[in-house]
Design a protein around this motif. Structure first.
Motif, PDB file in Angstrom:
ATOM      1  N   HIS A   1      44.580 -85.712  36.835  1.00 52.91           N
ATOM      2  CA  HIS A   1      43.625 -85.376  35.777  1.00 52.91           C
ATOM      3  C   HIS A   1      42.304 -86.108  35.999  1.00 52.91           C
ATOM      4  CE1 HIS A   1      41.974 -85.186  31.625  1.00 52.91           C
ATOM      5  NE2 HIS A   1      42.626 -84.038  31.586  1.00 52.91           N
ATOM      6  N   ASP A   2      41.225 -85.489  35.570  1.00 48.50           N
ATOM      7  CA  ASP A   2      39.888 -86.061  35.790  1.00 48.50           C
ATOM      8  C   ASP A   2      39.691 -87.410  35.117  1.00 48.50           C
ATOM      9  OD1 ASP A   2      39.196 -83.856  37.273  1.00 48.50           O
ATOM     10  OD2 ASP A   2      38.133 -82.835  35.640  1.00 48.50           O
ATOM     11  N   SER A   3      40.480 -87.712  34.110  1.00 48.85           N
ATOM     12  CA  SER A   3      40.299 -88.966  33.384  1.00 48.85           C
ATOM     13  C   SER A   3      40.847 -90.179  34.131  1.00 48.85           C
ATOM     14  CB  SER A   3      40.994 -88.881  32.014  1.00 48.85           C
ATOM     15  OG  SER A   3      42.392 -88.679  32.172  1.00 48.85           O
ATOM     16  N   PHE A   4      41.558 -89.980  35.214  1.00 50.36           N
ATOM     17  CA  PHE A   4      42.280 -91.082  35.866  1.00 50.36           C
ATOM     18  C   PHE A   4      41.350 -92.073  36.556  1.00 50.36           C
ATOM     19  CE2 PHE A   4      44.237 -92.763  39.819  1.00 50.36           C
ATOM     20  CZ  PHE A   4      45.116 -93.656  39.216  1.00 50.36           C
ATOM     21  N   GLY A   5      41.703 -93.370  36.387  1.00 49.36           N
ATOM     22  CA  GLY A   5      41.261 -94.408  37.287  1.00 49.36           C
ATOM     23  C   GLY A   5      39.876 -94.977  37.139  1.00 49.36           C
ATOM     24  N   SER A   6      39.282 -94.925  35.936  1.00 53.53           N
ATOM     25  CA  SER A   6      37.995 -95.596  35.773  1.00 53.53           C
ATOM     26  C   SER A   6      38.151 -97.107  35.907  1.00 53.53           C
ATOM     27  CB  SER A   6      37.391 -95.259  34.402  1.00 53.53           C
ATOM     28  OG  SER A   6      37.071 -93.891  34.312  1.00 53.53           O
ATOM     29  N   THR A   7      39.307 -97.619  35.433  1.00 50.21           N
ATOM     30  CA  THR A   7      39.623 -99.039  35.591  1.00 50.21           C
ATOM     31  C   THR A   7      41.111 -99.166  35.919  1.00 50.21           C
ATOM     32  OG1 THR A   7      40.442 -99.649  33.370  1.00 50.21           O
ATOM     33  CG2 THR A   7      38.056 -99.405  33.646  1.00 50.21           C
ATOM     34  N   ASP A   8      41.529-100.377  36.271  1.00 50.83           N
ATOM     35  CA  ASP A   8      42.959-100.635  36.474  1.00 50.83           C
ATOM     36  C   ASP A   8      43.460-101.664  35.459  1.00 50.83           C
ATOM     37  OD1 ASP A   8      41.719-102.908  37.382  1.00 50.83           O
ATOM     38  OD2 ASP A   8      42.652-102.897  39.374  1.00 50.83           O
ATOM     39  N   LYS A   9      42.782-101.690  34.297  1.00 50.31           N
ATOM     40  CA  LYS A   9      43.072-102.692  33.264  1.00 50.31           C
ATOM     41  C   LYS A   9      44.523-102.658  32.814  1.00 50.31           C
ATOM     42  CE  LYS A   9      41.427-104.125  28.668  1.00 50.31           C
ATOM     43  NZ  LYS A   9      40.976-105.476  29.037  1.00 50.31           N
ATOM     44  N   TRP A  10      45.113-101.448  32.737  1.00 50.33           N
ATOM     45  CA  TRP A  10      46.485-101.302  32.269  1.00 50.33           C
ATOM     46  C   TRP A  10      47.403-100.789  33.381  1.00 50.33           C
ATOM     47  CZ3 TRP A  10      45.672 -98.185  27.057  1.00 50.33           C
ATOM     48  CH2 TRP A  10      45.093 -99.034  26.100  1.00 50.33           C
ATOM     49  N   ALA A  11      47.083-101.027  34.600  1.00 49.33           N
ATOM     50  CA  ALA A  11      47.733-100.347  35.726  1.00 49.33           C
ATOM     51  C   ALA A  11      49.264-100.416  35.688  1.00 49.33           C
ATOM     52  CB  ALA A  11      47.227-100.934  37.034  1.00 49.33           C
ATOM     53  N   THR A  12      49.884 -99.234  35.721  1.00 50.31           N
ATOM     54  CA  THR A  12      51.334 -99.096  35.908  1.00 50.31           C
ATOM     55  C   THR A  12      51.563 -97.898  36.822  1.00 50.31           C
ATOM     56  OG1 THR A  12      51.658 -97.571  34.040  1.00 50.31           O
ATOM     57  CG2 THR A  12      51.844 -99.932  33.578  1.00 50.31           C
ATOM     58  N   LYS A  13      52.771 -97.820  37.364  1.00 50.43           N
ATOM     59  CA  LYS A  13      53.150 -96.650  38.158  1.00 50.43           C
ATOM     60  C   LYS A  13      53.776 -95.606  37.246  1.00 50.43           C
ATOM     61  CE  LYS A  13      55.725 -99.187  40.784  1.00 50.43           C
ATOM     62  NZ  LYS A  13      56.680 -99.617  41.839  1.00 50.43           N
ATOM     63  N   ALA A  14      53.707 -94.357  37.679  1.00 52.24           N
ATOM     64  CA  ALA A  14      54.290 -93.276  36.877  1.00 52.24           C
ATOM     65  C   ALA A  14      55.781 -93.476  36.676  1.00 52.24           C
ATOM     66  CB  ALA A  14      54.014 -91.931  37.541  1.00 52.24           C
ATOM     67  N   SER A  15      56.417 -94.155  37.589  1.00 51.35           N
ATOM     68  CA  SER A  15      57.864 -94.380  37.519  1.00 51.35           C
ATOM     69  C   SER A  15      58.240 -95.577  36.649  1.00 51.35           C
ATOM     70  CB  SER A  15      58.422 -94.589  38.931  1.00 51.35           C
ATOM     71  OG  SER A  15      57.795 -95.703  39.562  1.00 51.35           O
ATOM     72  N   ASP A  16      57.258 -96.245  36.047  1.00 51.06           N
ATOM     73  CA  ASP A  16      57.515 -97.449  35.263  1.00 51.06           C
ATOM     74  C   ASP A  16      57.936 -97.189  33.823  1.00 51.06           C
ATOM     75  OD1 ASP A  16      56.999 -99.081  37.398  1.00 51.06           O
ATOM     76  OD2 ASP A  16      54.928 -99.543  36.821  1.00 51.06           O
ATOM     77  N   VAL A  17      58.149 -95.938  33.462  1.00 44.98           N
ATOM     78  CA  VAL A  17      58.629 -95.638  32.109  1.00 44.98           C
ATOM     79  C   VAL A  17      60.014 -96.250  31.951  1.00 44.98           C
ATOM     80  CG1 VAL A  17      59.249 -93.839  30.467  1.00 44.98           C
ATOM     81  CG2 VAL A  17      57.330 -93.480  32.044  1.00 44.98           C
ATOM     82  N   PRO A  18      60.207 -97.132  30.977  1.00 43.41           N
ATOM     83  CA  PRO A  18      61.501 -97.820  30.848  1.00 43.41           C
ATOM     84  C   PRO A  18      62.610 -96.876  30.410  1.00 43.41           C
ATOM     85  CG  PRO A  18      60.085 -98.334  28.991  1.00 43.41           C
ATOM     86  CD  PRO A  18      59.238 -97.567  29.956  1.00 43.41           C
ATOM     87  N   LYS A  19      63.810 -97.176  30.882  1.00 43.85           N
ATOM     88  CA  LYS A  19      64.979 -96.369  30.520  1.00 43.85           C
ATOM     89  C   LYS A  19      65.996 -97.253  29.795  1.00 43.85           C
ATOM     90  CE  LYS A  19      64.437 -93.336  34.543  1.00 43.85           C
ATOM     91  NZ  LYS A  19      65.070 -92.816  35.783  1.00 43.85           N
TER      92      LYS A  19
END
Length: 343
Positions: free
Chosen positions: A309-327
């Protein structure tokens, strides 16, 4: 009627590469009856669950048949003459908010019953059945113009009990006094919906929550705060979500909130939460617009890969991986993670 849109311009852009997507509503689900104090209305004939398609209807007439203000009545008369006798009768028997203007009766019917054909157009359409749906400030359905089908759809967004009236919202948001003022000015009726008819103390509390929600929404829509103070904005988003939950708001305001938070998380590199809010947005749109909605289809890619998406990556302030959703978290713990309450 012509309710206002609740869609911001930063909602997903539509495309036209999907066809053969129409769902067909079961007309046995509802019937038109006389509603005391309202004229005609539509009730359901069985219990309805959220996400049910109730109506899908092409317009009898579009307002672009009008060539000029001076010829509007004749233009509408000419367009009406091209319809079947039954369709003409359906049009002419609709309510007008301007009965005193006998020389412009067709214009009055259009002004009283037409819906905008999408959020970014001045063209409206009149729908014979959908025009019978009355207003509520807390509606149980959402109307949506499906550009590809060329039809207006009505989906249930709250449970509707057998015999209950189908309602939509002509004027979303605002305190009761503001809503009533607008509805009286443009639609010529005094609103007595379940929200406006609350006891005085409850109505006052409702108005206070609505005023608070408007302030929170303003903060969430502030691009500078989203970029430089995202933690504050996330707290506001959480508070707004709780207000919507408390008041049972399931219309476009809820999906817009999900979309705004999706973009904010994505902007700051938080792919895990961006995925979650993309999914919540998609689910809300699916319930209100159907599984083949372009908003649903186009969001599908971002649920899997939000970084596209165009909104991605202006900063890495909250950086996580897509796979980091807790289970495996309990719902309460997951909500704390989702809204960044323990960070």
């Amino acid at each position: 009627m012509a309710p206002s849109s609740t869609t911001r311009t930063d909602s997903p852009v539509r495309s036209s590469d999907h066809t053969n997507r129409e769902s067909v509503p079961d007309k046995k689900l509802w019937e038109v009856i006389d509603i005391p104090g309202k004229g005609k209305g539509i009730i359901v004939t069985q219990n309805i669950t959220p996400g049910t398609l109730l109506l899908s209807e092409a317009p009898l007439i579009k307002t672009d048949v009008v060539q000029s203000l001076t010829t509007a009545e004749q233009d509408l008369e000419n367009a009406l003459g091209k319809l079947s006798i039954s369709e003409q009768e359906n049009f002419r028997t609709l309510h007008t908010n301007f009965p005193e203007n006998t020389e412009e009766k067709l214009i009055g019917i259009i002004r009283s019953n037409a819906y905008p054909l999408g959020p970014d157009t001045e063209v409206g359409g009149l729908f014979a059945d959908i025009a019978r749906i009355n207003h509520s400030c807390l509606p149980n359905t959402v109307q949506h113009w499906d550009e590809l089908l060329g039809k207006q759809t009505i989906y249930a967004v709250r449970p509707i009990a057998n015999g209950e009236e189908i309602t939509t919202c002509y004027q979303p948001g605002g305190t009761s006094s503001k809503r009533k003022e607008i509805l009286k000015e443009f639609f010529k009726f005094d609103c007595t919906c379940e929200l406006c008819s609350l006891p005085p103390d409850e109505l006052k509390a409702s108005d206070e929550r609505i005023s608070q929600a408007e302030k929170l929404d303003e903060t969430i829509g502030n691009s500078k705060k989203v970029h430089f103070e995202p933690d504050e904005v996330m707290k506001c988003a959480r508070s707004l979500y709780e207000l919507y939950e408390l008041d049972g708001i399931k219309d476009g305001r809820l999906s817009r909130l999900y979309y705004d938070v999706f973009q904010m998380c994505n902007m700051h590199g938080d792919l895990a939460r961006a995925r979650c809010f993309a999914k919540y947005y998609s689910d809300a749109k699916k319930m209100a617009e159907g599984p083949a909605s372009m908003n649903v289809l186009e969001m599908r890619a971002y649920v899997k890969n939000p970084q596209k998406h165009d909104s991605f990556g202006s900063t890495d302030k909250w950086a996580t991986k897509a796979s980091d959703v807790p289970k495996g978290l309990k719902p309460s713990a997951f909500k704390k993670w989702l809204w960044r309450e323990e960070i």
